[in-house]
Each structure stands twice: as C-alpha cells, then as structure tokens.
Design a protein around this motif. Structure first.
Motif, mmCIF file in Angstrom:
data_model
loop_
_atom_site.group_PDB
_atom_site.id
_atom_site.type_symbol
_atom_site.label_atom_id
_atom_site.label_comp_id
_atom_site.label_asym_id
_atom_site.label_seq_id
_atom_site.Cartn_x
_atom_site.Cartn_y
_atom_site.Cartn_z
ATOM 1 N N CYS A 71 44.009 35.659 48.076
ATOM 2 C CA CYS A 71 44.004 34.556 48.849
ATOM 3 C C CYS A 71 43.466 34.545 50.327
ATOM 4 O O CYS A 71 43.596 33.679 51.343
ATOM 5 C CB CYS A 71 45.443 33.877 49.066
ATOM 6 N N TYR A 72 42.838 35.634 50.481
ATOM 7 C CA TYR A 72 41.989 35.982 51.562
ATOM 8 C C TYR A 72 40.542 35.950 51.628
ATOM 9 O O TYR A 72 39.999 36.342 50.610
ATOM 10 C CB TYR A 72 42.448 37.299 52.210
ATOM 11 N N ALA A 87 44.262 31.461 45.747
ATOM 12 C CA ALA A 87 43.612 32.633 45.280
ATOM 13 C C ALA A 87 41.973 32.185 45.252
ATOM 14 O O ALA A 87 41.720 30.920 44.853
ATOM 15 C CB ALA A 87 43.838 32.898 43.721
ATOM 16 N N VAL A 88 41.256 32.794 46.063
ATOM 17 C CA VAL A 88 39.676 32.352 46.337
ATOM 18 C C VAL A 88 38.954 32.972 44.932
ATOM 19 O O VAL A 88 38.926 34.157 44.722
ATOM 20 C CB VAL A 88 39.356 33.124 47.509
ATOM 21 N N SER A 127 39.005 27.529 44.841
ATOM 22 C CA SER A 127 40.255 28.121 44.740
ATOM 23 C C SER A 127 40.814 28.011 43.068
ATOM 24 O O SER A 127 40.090 27.265 42.298
ATOM 25 C CB SER A 127 41.437 27.658 45.413
ATOM 26 N N ASP A 128 41.701 28.912 42.680
ATOM 27 C CA ASP A 128 41.933 28.878 41.160
ATOM 28 C C ASP A 128 42.720 27.525 40.941
ATOM 29 O O ASP A 128 42.727 27.267 39.640
ATOM 30 C CB ASP A 128 42.943 29.926 40.806
ATOM 31 N N GLY A 129 43.118 26.792 41.822
ATOM 32 C CA GLY A 129 43.606 25.484 41.613
ATOM 33 C C GLY A 129 42.729 24.160 41.710
ATOM 34 O O GLY A 129 43.357 23.302 41.302
ATOM 35 N N GLY A 130 41.533 24.450 41.808
ATOM 36 C CA GLY A 130 40.272 23.433 42.004
ATOM 37 C C GLY A 130 40.046 22.892 43.226
ATOM 38 O O GLY A 130 39.406 21.825 43.357
#
Length: 532
Positions: A231-232, A252-253, A270-273
C-alpha cells in the motif's frame, strides 16, 4: 423603321455570336484561341490555357490559321481527353468561369496534415509508404542483439524502467534494484517495501530538480517511484540509494505513472479498482475515484491524458485539468464488453497509448487496438497459434513490440510491427527464452536499440551494429505464418470472436487453459503467479 429593325436584328445576332464564342472558348480549355474575344478577356483566357492541366502546345492552333469572322468551332483541333471529360461532366456549369487557385494555396480537401504532402505530389503516397516499409523490413531482417543476464532478484521481475545508463527493476521479492547497463552489474539494492513491488515510474529531469531543491539535494539527482502490494508509494534518490518520501495509499498499489503537467502528479491504481491522484508538490491526495470493477493493472500518460486499464478489461481515459482538487476528469470509459478483454479473474491488461489509439494486451494471441474516442476496436495477430498469449505491449522508435508466450511448447518471443501501419516486421527469440512480463526501451548515442525485459529473468538487449556474432546472440527472423496477418476491424461481438478462435480446437483450448492455470496458479492474481 424596317431598316432599323434589320439593324437591331443583325446587332442581336452579332451579340449572340460573340456570347457563343465566349462560351465555347471557356469549354475548350487548352484549345482557346486569342483574338476573338474583347481585349479585357485576353489575359484571363491566356492564364487559363497556361494553367490547364491537360494543355498541350501542339493542340492549340495558331490564331492565323482561323479566318477572321469564322466560328472557332470549325477551326479548332479535336479536344483532348481531359477537355472532353470537363465538357461532358459539367452539365449545369456550362458557361461558368472555373475558380482559380492562387499560387501557394492548396484546397482543404487536398491537404495532408500528417506528412505535409498533397494529392498533387508526383509520387503516389502508397508507393512511398511501401518503399519505406520494405526498407524498414529489410533492416530488421538483418538485426542482431547481444543478450546479457542481470542476476540478483530472488523472484519474478514485475516492472522495469530505464534512466540514462541505468536500469531499475522491481520484483516480487520486495526489492528495487538499480543496474549499471554498460557493465551489467548491480549498482544499488533498494530495500524497504514490505510487499512485492508491482510498478515503477521515472519522473522527467525537470521535476526531479523541483524535488531535489525541496530536499536540499543536487540538481542532478534522479528519482524513481515504486508502488507495492504493501500500500505504499516510495520515492527513491538513485545516487544516494535512499527512500526520501513514502506515501501511504490505503490500498495495494498495482499500477502508477507520473504525469508531467503543471506541478506534476502521481497517478496510482489499486487492486480494488481505485484511481488516485497525488500532488508532486505536497504529496497529498488530490482525488480518489472508484474507476474500475477489478484491479487496475496499467496506468499510462500521454500529454495531459491519463489512461487506466483494469483486470476486468475496462479502459478509462482521463483529462488532467491541473487543479489542486479533483484534477482528473473522465472523458471516456469502455468496458470489457467493448474492448473484448477480461472475462477471467486475476487477469492483467497492459496498455500503450498512441494518439487516438490505445494498444491493449490481455493474455490472448492478438493485440487489441482501441480507438478510444469512438469505442471501435481492431485487432492485430501476435501469435500463429491459439495457445499463444500476449503479456505486454510497448512502443519505441517507430516500432510496436508485443511479447508472446506459447503455452503449448513454452517458447517466448518478441514480435515487431511498424508504426503507424502496424505491419509485421520480424520476431526475436532464442532457445529456452523465458516468459516476458515487462519491457523497457531506449536508444544509444549511436541510434541503436537497447532494451530490457523482465519476468523469470532480467535481460538486457544490446543491438549490434557490426557483422560479428558470438554464441548466444539473437538474430531477428520472420515468421512466415505472421506475414499474412493484417490489422482487422472488429465488427463482431466478443462471443463471435471467441467462437472464431476456439470452436475448432476445444480440446486444445482446454489443455491450454489447464496449462495456464498450472503455471500461473489458476485464478489467483497475476502478482502471485508461479512461473516455472
């Protein structure tokens, strides 16, 4: 009175005859004859004769050959073909003076904004383009590359960028490594992420100077951005090998890019769109948008435009308005049902924009081309078998490069196409070539190509200028099965497309999918795949 009537009638006939002569002269083009019109019309008619495209000196009879007072239709030569076409094609325009184009002016419908040429050029454009393509193809058929392995990562290399004579690579082993290309040695090992490194970006030098002044570092300092599953986003100073700034993104990048507009922006996916914008000046969050349904796997910039692609096959185009808050404005969004990508969990879409087109790679045997203003699609075959998959796409020096891996036999290659025509040039491969997941390119001072590819191995490609060859050098070859492949427009639905590609080989397709699942960990996200 009778005498006056005859005088008027004769005068009327003379006027009609003079008018008829003028009309015939206007229609005759190159066969115009001086001496039968009034003096004020002579110069105009002379210019028309000189400018007529079909005029031939031998077809214009001397004025002395036409008896004075005789109608010109009896004394002029047979009209040239071009003149006859003008006569028969004018219809209602008979008698109308043709418009003249002043010297130096080109009609709008004849302008060619792409190359500065017009329809009046003596050499047809298709012939010139064909000659240029033949020359380019010939040069690539003889191209040779020397490969050097960069050893040091303990896991898959997921991303690479080039900065001057340095290559920077990010790996699933959580490290960012800096390599000195001329000596093929590790220059720096940047450890600090707690998760796999997924993406890298290199800000332009002028923006590096801005940050260096804020941090009291040398103006020559270069910085690298890295994104991670922890996440950085971290900003690294290459010369000192230290992290100078960390940005926590709460997600999460999975993709990032630097937008060199105004004060500069960092765009992350991100992993969530989610797509987020961060200020390069304050490193504060400017905007956060739930842009896609699944993980954002590619973010690219083109001037003030930002392109984001996701695992669901969707592509969004954003305009950077260079504002303190909410700088990104959505221009277009095309879902997987339009792009024909997506359809599988854990997929990875990579993109490369060029003008009004965006080249897409999504684990298929072809490259997709999205005309992002209209949503129309076309595709370019990148493998000669349905078991081939395309992992990444890149542009460099007038080339479109697509990586290809064959699930059936494990062979990998790079296919080269010319831009902007997207015509096949050559392929580069070697025995036991690893699957290529990422690609970066730049040119040397002499104009040669230098590439770096990442996946299971990190490899530097150096183009050879001489005729010498060593063991292990790679020579470009043409795949005859790709030579006949053309850029195809997609008018069919994705269901039709799938049927065309797979209905004749269901068993093979199933084996290929099983092979892909075994190699990549089934439906797990691509970052957690296990390449053998």
């Amino acid at each position: 009175m009778v005498l006056l009537f005859f005088v008027l009638q004769i005068s009327r006939k003379a006027e009609l005859r003079s008018r008829l002569a003028e009309l015939q002269l206007q229609l005759s083009g190159p066969q115009q004859t001086p001496g039968i019109v009034e003096d004020g019309e002579k110069e105009k008619m002379k210019r028309q004769v000189e400018e007529a495209p079909g005029a031939l000196p031998s077809q214009t009879p001397p004025a002395s050959k036409i008896p004075k007072g005789e109608e010109p239709s009896k004394g002029r030569a047979t009209p040239a073909p071009a003149a006859r076409q003008r006569e028969t094609g004018r219809g209602a325009e008979i008698g109308r003076q043709p418009e003249r184009t002043e010297p130096g002016e080109v009609p709008d419908n004849c302008r060619d904004v792409s190359g500065g040429r017009s329809d009046f050029d003596t050499e047809p454009r298709p012939q010139q383009e064909e000659a240029e393509f033949a020359s380019l193809k010939s040069s690539w058929e003889k191209a040779k590359f020397r490969l050097r392995l960069l050893e040091g990562h303990n896991d898959i290399v997921t991303c690479v960028v080039a900065v001057d004579n340095l290559v920077v690579s990010g790996s699933r082993d959580t490290t960012v490594k800096v390599w000195h290309v001329p000596t093929a040695t590790e220059h720096k090992n940047l450890g600090g992420h707690a998760g796999g490194v997924t993406c890298l970006s290199a800000p332009p030098p002028e923006y590096c100077k801005m940050l260096a002044r804020c941090l009291s570092l040398s103006d020559k300092e270069r910085f690298i951005l890295s994104g991670s599953a922890d996440c950085y986003v971290k900003i690294w100073a290459l010369s000192i090998g230290q992290c100078v700034k960390s940005i926590y993104t709460f997600n999460a990048v999975t993709a990032l890019c630097f937008v060199p507009e105004d004060d500069g922006y960092i765009i992350t996916g991100s992993d969530g769109g989610k797509v987020q914008a961060w200020s390069w000046h304050t490193f504060e969050n400017c905007q956060s948008i739930n842009a896609h349904q699944e993980a954002v796997t590619s973010v690219q910039t083109q001037g003030p435009l930002v392109f984001s692609g996701a695992a669901d096959g969707g592509v969004s185009v954003w305009e950077n308005r260079c504002s303190v808050r909410d700088p990104l404005r959505l221009l277009h969004h095309w879902g997987g049902e339009v792009t024909g990508c997506g359809g599988g969990a854990g997929g990875r879409l990579t993109l490369s924009p060029r003008g009004d087109r965006a080249f897409l790679a999504y684990g298929r045997s072809w490259l997709k081309i999205l005309h992002w203003r209209t949503g129309t699609m076309s595709r370019l075959t990148n493998h000669n078998s349905i078991t081939g998959i395309t992992d990444c796409v890149h542009q460099t020096g007038g080339l479109l490069i697509g990586s290809c891996h064959d699930l059936a036999n494990g062979e990998s290659s790079l296919n080269l196409f010319s831009l902007p025509q997207c015509r096949y040039l050559a392929s580069l491969t070697w025995p036991d070539a690893p699957r290529i997941l990422c690609f970066a390119a730049w040119t040397t001072g002499s104009g040669g190509h230098r590439w770096v590819t990442g996946g299971r191995d990190l490899v530097v490609w150096e183009q050879l200028t001489g005729s010498g060859k060593q063991r292990g050098d790679v020579t470009a070859k043409r795949d005859s099965r790709l030579e006949s492949c053309l850029l195809e427009s997609e008018g069919d639905t994705e269901e039709d497309e799938e049927t065309d590609d797979y209905e004749d080989g269901d068993d093979d397709s199933g084996e290929a999918k099983e092979s892909a699942g075994a190699e990549d960990g089934g439906s797990a996200p691509w970052l957690r795949c296990v390449l053998q």
